[in-house]
Motif scaffolding. Structure first.
Motif, PDB file in Angstrom:
ATOM      1  N   SER A   1      19.138   2.205 -22.452  1.00  0.00           N
ATOM      2  CA  SER A   1      17.783   1.683 -22.634  1.00  0.00           C
ATOM      3  C   SER A   1      16.963   1.983 -21.383  1.00  0.00           C
ATOM      4  O   SER A   1      17.411   1.730 -20.263  1.00  0.00           O
ATOM      5  CB  SER A   1      17.808   0.177 -22.874  1.00  0.00           C
TER       6      SER A   1
ATOM      7  N   LYS B   1      14.153   1.887 -18.471  1.00  0.00           N
ATOM      8  CA  LYS B   1      13.437   0.891 -17.681  1.00  0.00           C
ATOM      9  C   LYS B   1      12.412   1.628 -16.839  1.00  0.00           C
ATOM     10  O   LYS B   1      12.669   2.731 -16.349  1.00  0.00           O
ATOM     11  CB  LYS B   1      14.408   0.120 -16.788  1.00  0.00           C
TER      12      LYS B   1
ATOM     13  N   VAL C   1      10.710  -2.534 -20.086  1.00  0.00           N
ATOM     14  CA  VAL C   1      12.067  -2.311 -20.581  1.00  0.00           C
ATOM     15  C   VAL C   1      11.974  -1.904 -22.049  1.00  0.00           C
ATOM     16  O   VAL C   1      11.307  -2.559 -22.839  1.00  0.00           O
ATOM     17  CB  VAL C   1      12.931  -3.585 -20.448  1.00  0.00           C
TER      18      VAL C   1
ATOM     19  N   GLU D   1      13.728  -1.564 -25.554  1.00  0.00           N
ATOM     20  CA  GLU D   1      14.832  -2.167 -26.289  1.00  0.00           C
ATOM     21  C   GLU D   1      15.043  -1.401 -27.582  1.00  0.00           C
ATOM     22  O   GLU D   1      14.113  -1.208 -28.349  1.00  0.00           O
ATOM     23  CB  GLU D   1      14.515  -3.629 -26.615  1.00  0.00           C
TER      24      GLU D   1
END
Length: 90
Positions: A23, A25, A40, A42
């Motif tokens: 994932s 960032k 972030v 998801e």
């Protein structure tokens, strides 16, 4: 007040070594290089591996205090000759 933003993706060590995608960032900085937001992405491992460019995702953007200020949602969509009406949308 922000007149310019700079977005830096943080690369995970595991991702760099093994070539697996995790994932994402991001640090969102002002023109002075100071972090003003943190984002972030998801989504599931299945989405990242099999549907990478068209994957569904949610990006949560938070301020430095950790309060969510923006949420971006992109559903899984498909653009093919069979489903031309399902273009990407955010």
């Amino acid at each position: 007040q922000l007149d310019q933003i700079i977005i830096h993706q943080q690369v995970e060590l595991l991702e760099a070594i093994l070539g697996t995608e995790t994932s994402s960032k991001y640090e969102i900085k002002n023109h002075l290089g100071q972090r003003v937001y943190f984002a972030v992405e998801e989504n599931g491992c299945f989405d990242r591996r099999l549907c990478s460019p068209i994957r569904s995702l949610t990006i949560r953007i938070a301020d430095n205090a950790g309060r969510e200020v923006i949420r971006v949602i992109r559903p899984l969509r498909c653009n093919s000759c069979f489903c031309p009406c399902f273009l990407q949308e955010v």
